[in-house]
Design an enzyme around this catalytic site. Structure first.
Site, PDB file in Angstrom:
ATOM      1  N   HIS A 171      -4.564  72.588 -60.940  1.00 50.44           N
ATOM      2  CA  HIS A 171      -5.717  71.555 -60.854  1.00 50.44           C
ATOM      3  C   HIS A 171      -6.859  71.944 -61.813  1.00 50.44           C
ATOM      4  O   HIS A 171      -7.083  73.059 -61.968  1.00 50.44           O
ATOM      5  CB  HIS A 171      -6.323  71.395 -59.404  1.00 50.44           C
ATOM      6  CG  HIS A 171      -5.398  70.673 -58.405  1.00 50.44           C
ATOM      7  ND1 HIS A 171      -5.379  69.501 -58.179  1.00 50.44           N
ATOM      8  CD2 HIS A 171      -4.469  71.266 -57.609  1.00 50.44           C
ATOM      9  CE1 HIS A 171      -4.580  69.065 -57.384  1.00 50.44           C
ATOM     10  NE2 HIS A 171      -3.789  69.985 -56.975  1.00 50.44           N
TER      11      HIS A 171
ATOM     12  N   HIS B 203       5.618  73.804 -55.455  1.00 48.60           N
ATOM     13  CA  HIS B 203       5.594  73.666 -53.786  1.00 48.60           C
ATOM     14  C   HIS B 203       5.674  72.324 -53.525  1.00 48.60           C
ATOM     15  O   HIS B 203       5.663  71.324 -54.545  1.00 48.60           O
ATOM     16  CB  HIS B 203       4.098  74.104 -53.340  1.00 48.60           C
ATOM     17  CG  HIS B 203       3.037  73.630 -53.852  1.00 48.60           C
ATOM     18  ND1 HIS B 203       2.534  73.623 -55.122  1.00 48.60           N
ATOM     19  CD2 HIS B 203       2.025  72.843 -53.011  1.00 48.60           C
ATOM     20  CE1 HIS B 203       1.323  73.046 -55.007  1.00 48.60           C
ATOM     21  NE2 HIS B 203       1.038  72.522 -53.992  1.00 48.60           N
TER      22      HIS B 203
ATOM     23  N   HIS C 186      -0.828  78.940 -49.417  1.00 44.42           N
ATOM     24  CA  HIS C 186      -1.073  77.538 -49.754  1.00 44.42           C
ATOM     25  C   HIS C 186      -0.125  76.549 -49.025  1.00 44.42           C
ATOM     26  O   HIS C 186      -0.240  75.921 -48.340  1.00 44.42           O
ATOM     27  CB  HIS C 186      -0.976  77.275 -51.096  1.00 44.42           C
ATOM     28  CG  HIS C 186      -1.577  75.740 -51.459  1.00 44.42           C
ATOM     29  ND1 HIS C 186      -2.673  75.293 -51.087  1.00 44.42           N
ATOM     30  CD2 HIS C 186      -0.701  74.735 -51.972  1.00 44.42           C
ATOM     31  CE1 HIS C 186      -2.665  73.732 -51.395  1.00 44.42           C
ATOM     32  NE2 HIS C 186      -1.567  73.501 -52.096  1.00 44.42           N
TER      33      HIS C 186
ATOM     34  N   ASP D  79       1.287  65.914 -54.029  1.00 43.95           N
ATOM     35  CA  ASP D  79       0.902  65.404 -55.473  1.00 43.95           C
ATOM     36  C   ASP D  79       1.404  66.456 -56.608  1.00 43.95           C
ATOM     37  O   ASP D  79       0.897  66.505 -57.874  1.00 43.95           O
ATOM     38  CB  ASP D  79      -0.762  65.820 -55.561  1.00 43.95           C
ATOM     39  CG  ASP D  79      -1.144  67.069 -55.048  1.00 43.95           C
ATOM     40  OD1 ASP D  79      -0.665  67.873 -54.248  1.00 43.95           O
ATOM     41  OD2 ASP D  79      -2.424  67.791 -55.477  1.00 43.95           O
ATOM     42  N   HIS D  80       2.570  67.090 -56.300  1.00 42.79           N
ATOM     43  CA  HIS D  80       3.148  67.788 -57.236  1.00 42.79           C
ATOM     44  C   HIS D  80       4.660  67.603 -57.302  1.00 42.79           C
ATOM     45  O   HIS D  80       5.264  67.910 -58.229  1.00 42.79           O
ATOM     46  CB  HIS D  80       3.127  69.463 -56.735  1.00 42.79           C
ATOM     47  CG  HIS D  80       1.780  70.131 -56.965  1.00 42.79           C
ATOM     48  ND1 HIS D  80       1.400  70.668 -57.955  1.00 42.79           N
ATOM     49  CD2 HIS D  80       0.501  69.806 -56.049  1.00 42.79           C
ATOM     50  CE1 HIS D  80       0.046  71.124 -57.740  1.00 42.79           C
ATOM     51  NE2 HIS D  80      -0.250  70.565 -56.691  1.00 42.79           N
TER      52      HIS D  80
ATOM     53  N   ASP E  79      -0.744  75.756 -57.087  1.00 43.25           N
ATOM     54  CA  ASP E  79      -2.129  75.753 -56.320  1.00 43.25           C
ATOM     55  C   ASP E  79      -2.269  77.160 -55.565  1.00 43.25           C
ATOM     56  O   ASP E  79      -2.745  77.217 -54.707  1.00 43.25           O
ATOM     57  CB  ASP E  79      -1.854  74.669 -55.084  1.00 43.25           C
ATOM     58  CG  ASP E  79      -2.110  73.243 -56.057  1.00 43.25           C
ATOM     59  OD1 ASP E  79      -2.254  73.131 -56.962  1.00 43.25           O
ATOM     60  OD2 ASP E  79      -1.871  72.366 -55.025  1.00 43.25           O
TER      61      ASP E  79
ATOM     62  N   HIS F 134       3.910  70.047 -51.679  1.00 42.09           N
ATOM     63  CA  HIS F 134       2.914  68.742 -51.870  1.00 42.09           C
ATOM     64  C   HIS F 134       2.984  67.651 -52.676  1.00 42.09           C
ATOM     65  O   HIS F 134       3.688  67.629 -53.912  1.00 42.09           O
ATOM     66  CB  HIS F 134       1.437  69.237 -52.105  1.00 42.09           C
ATOM     67  CG  HIS F 134       1.006  70.236 -50.760  1.00 42.09           C
ATOM     68  ND1 HIS F 134       0.100  71.259 -51.213  1.00 42.09           N
ATOM     69  CD2 HIS F 134       1.342  70.261 -49.530  1.00 42.09           C
ATOM     70  CE1 HIS F 134      -0.265  71.832 -49.828  1.00 42.09           C
ATOM     71  NE2 HIS F 134       0.731  71.256 -48.944  1.00 42.09           N
TER      72      HIS F 134
HETATM   73 ZN   LIG Z   1      -0.645  72.059 -53.045  1.00 42.39          ZN
END
Ligand SMILES: [Zn+2]
Length: 256
Positions: A172, A56, A115, A60-61, A134, A58
């Site tokens: 995570h 996805h 998400h 942090d990915h 996530d 985001h």
């Molecule tokens: Zn995420």
């Protein structure tokens, strides 16, 4: 079986993972929170990056992708067609039911909106491994940012139908905090209690609590157990529709 998976920590609590096919030598990483740890993990094993699987959009990915691509210019980036506009470097746009290939390994794409709108899960069916990003965490699930809560419930229900032995990799390390919430929803679940103890031991030694398995999650993750009478009663919704109970449990977690 030709697949091996190596999981490693990035940033503070993100997981990256390498998927290696020993038949062809192909190697993919799943999401790129940071290029450095991914490159280091590849170098340690002597694996060459051929593919990048994105779950996805985001930061942090995906934020490590440009640096990683600079180092491995031939690596192809796979990701959700529905979020192509927010993930600008995709080579392969995939949708529900499509396959992503890592050498001779094959992952079926499962769309899991909630998400984020375009979130996808990579299910290596033959190897019984799923990378859930996530969407599903051990003892928890992702925050629902981009769809109604009922859509996220449908996504989780799709994952819940995977075979129990499926290894679940998550984006995570949130399990211990998730356990603290889960026990407030289902205080009398002996499997959950045992799991929380096991997690405390693992974390005391700084060991990962993932991968988990779908069977373990079905037995202890409150977000997958909203059809259980005990959970419905705990949130004052006996007999209510699962999507509605899920919405209530998720709302309580958001406030927890
Ligand atoms: Zn995420």
């Amino acid at each position: 079986m030709t697949m091996s998976v190596h999981q490693y920590l990035c940033l503070t609590d993100n997981y990256g993972a390498l998927v290696h096919d020993s038949t062809t030598g192909a190697t993919a990483c799943v999401d790129v929170p940071e290029a450095g740890p991914t490159s280091a993990a590849l170098a340690e094993r002597g694996w060459n990056l051929t593919d990048i699987l994105i779950t996805h959009h985001h930061a942090d990915h995906i934020q490590g992708v440009p640096d990683l691509k600079a180092k491995f210019p031939n690596a192809k980036v796979w990701g959700p067609a529905k979020d192509a506009a927010r993930i600008p470097f995709l080579d392969h746009l995939v949708r529900e039911g499509d396959a992503a290939h890592v050498g001779s390994l094959r992952a079926k794409v499962i769309e899991t909106p909630g998400h984020t709108l375009g979130h996808i899960v990579y299910h290596f069916e033959e190897d019984a491994v799923a990378f859930c990003g996530d969407t599903l965490f051990s003892l928890g699930c992702g925050r629902v940012f981009e769809t109604p809560l009922a859509v996220m419930w449908s996504s989780l229900a799709k994952l819940a139908a995977l075979p129990g032995e499926t290894k679940i990799y998550c984006g995570h390390e949130y399990t211990q905090a998730n356990g603290r919430f889960a026990i407030t929803i289902e205080p009398d679940n002996p499997t959950l209690k045992a799991r929380i103890e096991e997690i405390a031991k693992l974390r005391a030694e700084r060991r990962p609590t993932v991968p988990t398995t779908m069977a373990a999650e079905l037995a202890a993750n409150p977000f997958l157990r909203v059809e259980e009478p005990a959970i419905q009663a705990a949130v004052g919704m006996a007999g209510a529709a699962p999507a509605a109970v899920f919405g209530e449990v998720r709302a309580r977690k958001d406030r927890f």
